[in-house]
Design a protein around this motif. Structure first.
Motif, PDB file in Angstrom:
ATOM      1  N   ALA A   1       0.800  -1.227   0.000  1.00  0.00           N
ATOM      2  CA  ALA A   1       0.000   0.000   0.000  1.00  0.00           C
ATOM      3  C   ALA A   1       0.830   1.271   0.000  1.00  0.00           C
ATOM      4  CB  ALA A   1      -0.931   0.000   1.193  1.00  0.00           C
ATOM      5  N   GLN A   2       2.124   1.140  -0.168  1.00  0.00           N
ATOM      6  CA  GLN A   2       2.956   2.335  -0.131  1.00  0.00           C
ATOM      7  C   GLN A   2       2.738   3.182  -1.376  1.00  0.00           C
ATOM      8  OE1 GLN A   2       4.444   3.464   2.248  1.00  0.00           O
ATOM      9  NE2 GLN A   2       6.387   4.440   1.805  1.00  0.00           N
ATOM     10  N   VAL A   3       2.890   4.495  -1.185  1.00  0.00           N
ATOM     11  CA  VAL A   3       2.731   5.414  -2.306  1.00  0.00           C
ATOM     12  C   VAL A   3       3.610   4.991  -3.475  1.00  0.00           C
ATOM     13  CG1 VAL A   3       2.902   7.816  -3.000  1.00  0.00           C
ATOM     14  CG2 VAL A   3       2.328   7.251  -0.651  1.00  0.00           C
TER      15      VAL A   3
ATOM     16  N   LEU B   1     -11.106  11.183  -2.876  1.00  0.00           N
ATOM     17  CA  LEU B   1      -9.840  11.642  -2.298  1.00  0.00           C
ATOM     18  C   LEU B   1      -8.744  11.664  -3.358  1.00  0.00           C
ATOM     19  CD1 LEU B   1      -9.737   9.909   1.175  1.00  0.00           C
ATOM     20  CD2 LEU B   1      -9.409  12.343   0.739  1.00  0.00           C
TER      21      LEU B   1
ATOM     22  N   TRP C   1      -8.827  15.538  -4.422  1.00  0.00           N
ATOM     23  CA  TRP C   1      -7.772  16.075  -3.548  1.00  0.00           C
ATOM     24  C   TRP C   1      -6.389  15.585  -3.924  1.00  0.00           C
ATOM     25  CZ3 TRP C   1     -12.689  15.840  -1.608  1.00  0.00           C
ATOM     26  CH2 TRP C   1     -13.140  16.961  -0.915  1.00  0.00           C
ATOM     27  N   ASP C   2      -6.346  14.557  -4.727  1.00  0.00           N
ATOM     28  CA  ASP C   2      -5.048  13.997  -5.110  1.00  0.00           C
ATOM     29  C   ASP C   2      -4.348  13.353  -3.914  1.00  0.00           C
ATOM     30  OD1 ASP C   2      -3.527  13.398  -7.203  1.00  0.00           O
ATOM     31  OD2 ASP C   2      -2.396  15.268  -7.276  1.00  0.00           O
ATOM     32  N   TYR C   3      -5.131  12.829  -2.960  1.00  0.00           N
ATOM     33  CA  TYR C   3      -4.562  12.163  -1.785  1.00  0.00           C
ATOM     34  C   TYR C   3      -4.650  10.654  -1.969  1.00  0.00           C
ATOM     35  CZ  TYR C   3      -4.500  16.438   1.052  1.00  0.00           C
ATOM     36  OH  TYR C   3      -4.226  17.669   1.555  1.00  0.00           O
ATOM     37  N   ASN C   4      -3.547   9.958  -1.711  1.00  0.00           N
ATOM     38  CA  ASN C   4      -3.571   8.502  -1.801  1.00  0.00           C
ATOM     39  C   ASN C   4      -3.702   7.848  -0.436  1.00  0.00           C
ATOM     40  OD1 ASN C   4      -3.288   8.591  -4.523  1.00  0.00           O
ATOM     41  ND2 ASN C   4      -1.060   8.561  -4.435  1.00  0.00           N
ATOM     42  N   PHE C   5      -3.977   8.665   0.589  1.00  0.00           N
ATOM     43  CA  PHE C   5      -4.128   8.076   1.925  1.00  0.00           C
ATOM     44  C   PHE C   5      -5.540   8.386   2.420  1.00  0.00           C
ATOM     45  CE2 PHE C   5      -2.498  12.335   2.302  1.00  0.00           C
ATOM     46  CZ  PHE C   5      -3.289  12.902   3.283  1.00  0.00           C
ATOM     47  N   ASP C   6      -5.906   7.718   3.489  1.00  0.00           N
ATOM     48  CA  ASP C   6      -7.247   7.882   4.003  1.00  0.00           C
ATOM     49  C   ASP C   6      -7.187   8.711   5.278  1.00  0.00           C
ATOM     50  OD1 ASP C   6      -9.882   7.639   4.492  1.00  0.00           O
ATOM     51  OD2 ASP C   6      -9.798   5.563   5.218  1.00  0.00           O
ATOM     52  N   PRO C   7      -7.675   9.940   5.253  1.00  0.00           N
ATOM     53  CA  PRO C   7      -7.684  10.719   6.498  1.00  0.00           C
ATOM     54  C   PRO C   7      -8.579   9.984   7.493  1.00  0.00           C
ATOM     55  CG  PRO C   7      -8.327  12.059   4.607  1.00  0.00           C
ATOM     56  CD  PRO C   7      -8.340  10.646   4.160  1.00  0.00           C
ATOM     57  N   GLN C   8      -8.172  10.001   8.744  1.00  0.00           N
ATOM     58  CA  GLN C   8      -8.885   9.154   9.697  1.00  0.00           C
ATOM     59  C   GLN C   8     -10.345   9.557   9.903  1.00  0.00           C
ATOM     60  OE1 GLN C   8      -6.532   8.617  13.248  1.00  0.00           O
ATOM     61  NE2 GLN C   8      -4.671   8.390  12.051  1.00  0.00           N
ATOM     62  N   THR C   9     -10.581  10.833   9.874  1.00  0.00           N
ATOM     63  CA  THR C   9     -11.951  11.286  10.104  1.00  0.00           C
ATOM     64  C   THR C   9     -12.721  11.255   8.769  1.00  0.00           C
ATOM     65  OG1 THR C   9     -10.867  12.783  11.615  1.00  0.00           O
ATOM     66  CG2 THR C   9     -13.218  13.065  11.326  1.00  0.00           C
ATOM     67  N   ASN C  10     -14.056  11.142   8.864  1.00  0.00           N
ATOM     68  CA  ASN C  10     -14.859  11.095   7.625  1.00  0.00           C
ATOM     69  C   ASN C  10     -15.000  12.472   7.005  1.00  0.00           C
ATOM     70  OD1 ASN C  10     -15.260   8.553   8.494  1.00  0.00           O
ATOM     71  ND2 ASN C  10     -17.368   8.924   9.190  1.00  0.00           N
ATOM     72  N   VAL C  11     -13.914  13.068   6.657  1.00  0.00           N
ATOM     73  CA  VAL C  11     -13.978  14.414   6.092  1.00  0.00           C
ATOM     74  C   VAL C  11     -14.804  14.448   4.827  1.00  0.00           C
ATOM     75  CG1 VAL C  11     -11.996  15.570   7.053  1.00  0.00           C
ATOM     76  CG2 VAL C  11     -11.668  13.916   5.260  1.00  0.00           C
TER      77      VAL C  11
ATOM     78  N   ARG D   1       6.870   1.475   6.964  1.00  0.00           N
ATOM     79  CA  ARG D   1       7.486   1.836   5.686  1.00  0.00           C
ATOM     80  C   ARG D   1       8.209   3.170   5.784  1.00  0.00           C
ATOM     81  NH1 ARG D   1       4.260  -0.636   1.570  1.00  0.00           N
ATOM     82  NH2 ARG D   1       4.704  -2.840   1.815  1.00  0.00           N
TER      83      ARG D   1
ATOM     84  N   TYR E   1     -10.208  19.891   5.844  1.00  0.00           N
ATOM     85  CA  TYR E   1     -10.767  19.778   7.194  1.00  0.00           C
ATOM     86  C   TYR E   1     -11.691  20.942   7.565  1.00  0.00           C
ATOM     87  CZ  TYR E   1      -8.011  15.687   8.329  1.00  0.00           C
ATOM     88  OH  TYR E   1      -7.510  14.412   8.368  1.00  0.00           O
TER      89      TYR E   1
ATOM     90  N   ILE F   1     -15.266  20.122   8.658  1.00  0.00           N
ATOM     91  CA  ILE F   1     -15.279  19.427   9.950  1.00  0.00           C
ATOM     92  C   ILE F   1     -15.099  20.437  11.075  1.00  0.00           C
ATOM     93  CG2 ILE F   1     -13.885  17.906  11.412  1.00  0.00           C
ATOM     94  CD1 ILE F   1     -14.896  15.997   9.688  1.00  0.00           C
TER      95      ILE F   1
ATOM     96  N   GLN G   1       2.758  12.753  -0.765  1.00  0.00           N
ATOM     97  CA  GLN G   1       1.660  12.048  -0.105  1.00  0.00           C
ATOM     98  C   GLN G   1       1.926  11.842   1.375  1.00  0.00           C
ATOM     99  OE1 GLN G   1      -1.271  11.280  -1.342  1.00  0.00           O
ATOM    100  NE2 GLN G   1      -0.836  12.022  -3.385  1.00  0.00           N
TER     101      GLN G   1
END
Lengths: 226, 462
Positions: A82-84, A177, A181-191, B306, B332, B335, B358
């Motif tokens: 799962a790494q970028v 996302l 947003w171009d984000y490959n990670f999942d922000p923890q909160t349900n933004v 990693r 954010y 929120i 990232q």
């Protein structure tokens, strides 16, 4: 649609094939890289789903070979990595999308849908997107519903544009996302949920028929109620 | 302790170096003594030979000009009758009959001992008072016309004696040098061995599982202390890592097992009870949610691992922290509004650096996420600002982190539940720290009075 599944874990392959057959797709299943490659070279598929770690020939090598041979069939790579960097490598090898295991089946379906259908309004020079009563003017950056202007923040405009280009199809939170947003990670909160509920407030509030729907366990869908 | 036998001593670098230096020193000494020899004894020898050669030449000229009688007179003038004279002369006929000189007869020379030029060496007994001494004479033999033979020699006993003494001194010096070199080398080697042995011993004990052992440091600040310090620092790090792994394993078992237990219970109950469609759907939905939580925790852990193992890779690019912070803040913003927290941005200072976009974005997002979680609902205020360094600061006015807990809070799974109650995997700050370490940056936690001020500092753009 005719799909090729190359996955060495027999259980996962079986689960994938049965799920996709239920959705009305035809599936050929192979368990090694070489089998998968010869199947992909010999038959015309609409989409290839391939695991990254395969015996004999790994998934990315299969994709590279296919692309070198001039095959343009969309490829979705499945991986436990799962790494970028892995994601970047996967896309660089010529695959079209990358999904990390374990994944939600709805996520997979949404991705397949996105890969096999041309994204709407792709042609150059197009300035308007229309979904039912909803209109998006890409030049003036304005949105209207039934002729009534909806004030949108720049980011909300981009979210709506993303939905309208995929009208009638499920869009997952991860897809938003990545796409908006171009984000490959999942922000923890349900933004994402909060962003969508605000957008929904703007485009659906005060109208009889809602356009932006929540798909339980999957994501959202923008569709003309009619 | 293993016995340091001669084999082990020889294997030590110190002893081999000592041996090498002994050898080199001996060679140098040999060269020096040879030079002294050539400069003293050699010069004297050559001078003696030159004198004898000149004498022979002079006498043979006398014979050529004045005949035998002149030669005999000259020889008798020079030798006198003194049997103890340093100079030795002898003139004989072709049949070796003595004509003149202070030598009683032709000396017995071992065959082959004479050089082609006519140099010979022979002993002569000389009476000195009551004593009779054997003295060595070096002489040059010259054949004159008409079969006469002339011998001119010189007592070389003093020179020979000097030479003998010189060589005996040389031998003693050489023996002394080698012995001293080897003994000191051995002594040194044993000392070095003993200290290395202590390091090795500590290493073996530690390898056997006794992780709190340390290599002794003498305090002299020499190379061995540096080695011991380096080994000890490495051991500290290993111990910390082991500790971390232990804590992480415990925490994983705990945090991942919790959602898995719920999934199991949910599914088991669903199987046992005869649930109707809607209830079954709801149960499975809850089970899926819990599974997602478990996967989320595992993914977060994987990302940290990693990032901790990470190095500059192909995904590195020029990035602006201000832009990353702006994007994340925008994500954010809704929120924050929903929770009644004011989000203030001060991103005027550009903060250019290099890194993996990232991961940096995720680190910044985690800081903002954290600040929003702990800022008091309704009256919360979160400020995001860039600064020189480049640095990025996220401050909130929540309960903050007590100073004594600031170091541990970035460790995996540490969640100050009591003080900062909230939902989360407890991995947010750990990831931030891991990402920063990978980028050569730092995370500083300070008191914002009230609240927490988290500052990340990265290396400036090259």
């Amino acid at each position: 649609m005719r799909l090729l599944i190359v996955e060495d874990d027999v259980e996962t392959a079986r689960y994938l094939a049965s799920g996709l057959r239920e959705e009305g797709h035809g599936c050929d299943v192979f368990h090694t890289g070489t089998e998968g490659l010869s199947a992909a070279l010999g038959t015309e598929y609409d989409l290839i789903i391939i695991d990254r770690m395969l015996p004999e020939l790994d998934g990315l090598s299969v994709v590279r070979t296919l692309r070198a041979e001039g095959h343009k069939t969309p490829v979705l790579v499945l991986s436990a990595l799962a790494q970028v960097d892995d994601r970047v490598k996967g896309l660089r090898a010529g695959s079209d999308d990358y999904l990390t295991k374990p994944f939600a089946f709805s996520e997979l379906l949404a991705r397949i849908d996105a890969l096999t259908r041309r994204v709407g309004g792709g042609e150059a020079g197009e300035t308007q997107l229309v979904v039912g009563p909803l209109q998006l003017d890409l030049l003036t950056r304005t949105a209207t519903r039934s002729g009534q202007e909806i004030p949108l923040l720049p980011r909300e405009f981009r979210i709506l544009e993303y939905f309208m280009r995929r009208a009638g199809r499920v869009v997952t939170r991860t897809m938003l996302l990545e796409g908006v947003w171009d984000y490959n990670f999942d922000p923890q909160t349900n933004v994402i949920d909060v962003h969508i509920s605000r957008l929904r407030q703007k485009i659906d509030k005060g109208f009889d028929v809602p356009l932006l729907h929540t798909v339980r366990g999957a994501g959202y869908i923008l569709k003309d109620g009619a | 302790m293993r016995r340091a036998g001669i084999g082990a001593v020889w294997r030590t670098t110190a002893v081999r170096l000592a041996a090498l230096f002994t050898l080199l020193f001996s060679l140098l000494l040999g060269a020096g003594l040879t030079a002294v020899y050539i400069g003293t004894i050699g010069v004297v020898d050559r001078q003696t030979d030159a004198t004898l050669d000149a004498e022979v030449r002079a006498l043979s000229e006398r014979f050529a000009s004045g005949g035998l009688s002149q030669l005999v007179r000259a020889i008798e003038d020079r030798s006198g009758r003194d049997a103890l004279a340093d100079n030795v002369y002898l003139l004989v006929t072709g049949s070796r009959r003595r004509i003149a000189g202070n030598l009683s007869g032709w000396p017995v020379v071992e065959p082959g001992a004479a050089s082609p030029e006519g140099w010979i060496s022979f002993p002569v007994s000389k009476r000195d008072g009551a004593e009779v001494k054997d003295r060595q004479v070096r002489a040059l033999v010259f054949d004159l016309p008409q079969g006469y033979r002339l011998l001119v020699g010189r007592d070389s006993e003093d020179q020979l004696e000097f030479r003998r003494r010189f060589f005996s001194v040389v031998i003693w010096v050489a023996l002394g040098t080698v012995a001293l070199g080897l003994v000191s080398g051995l002594f040194l080697g044993r000392r070095v061995l003993a200290r290395v042995e202590r390091v090795a011993e500590a290493g073996e004990r530690i390898a056997a599982g006794n992780l709190d052992r340390r290599v002794p440091v003498s305090g002299r600040g020499d190379e061995f202390d540096r080695l011991a310090d380096a080994v000890n620092a490495m051991l500290d790090r290993i111990e910390a890592l082991m500790q971390g792994t232990r804590v992480a394993t415990d925490s994983i078992s705990h945090d991942v097992r919790r959602p898995l237990t719920r999934v199991r219970a949910e599914l088991e109950l669903a199987l046992r009870r005869d649930l109707d469609g809607e209830q079954a759907q709801a149960a499975m939905g809850r089970a899926l949610g819990e599974l997602d939580r478990a996967v989320g925790i595992l993914n977060a852990l994987l990302n940290i691992a990693r990032a901790e193992a990470g190095v500059a890779g192909s995904a590195w690019a020029d990035v602006d922290l201000a832009q990353i912070a702006g994007d994340a803040a925008e994500l954010y913003q809704p929120i924050a509004e929903e929770r009644g927290v004011t989000l203030t941005l001060d991103l005027a200072t550009p903060a250019q650096t290099r890194g993996e976009v990232q991961l940096l974005a995720q680190a910044v997002a985690n800081l903002i996420d954290n600040a929003l979680k702990y800022a008091p609902a309704g009256t919360g205020a979160v400020t995001i600002a860039t600064g020189p360094g480049p640095s990025l600061t996220v401050s909130d006015n929540g309960p903050g982190i007590p100073p004594e807990a600031r170091d541990t809070v970035t460790e995996r799974f540490v969640r100050l539940d009591a003080a900062r109650g909230g939902e989360g995997s407890g991995l947010g700050l750990s990831l931030v720290r891991a990402v920063l370490r990978m980028h050569g940056g730092t995370l500083t936690l300070e008191d914002a009075q009230p609240g927490l001020r988290a500052t990340i500092t990265l290396p400036p753009h090259p």
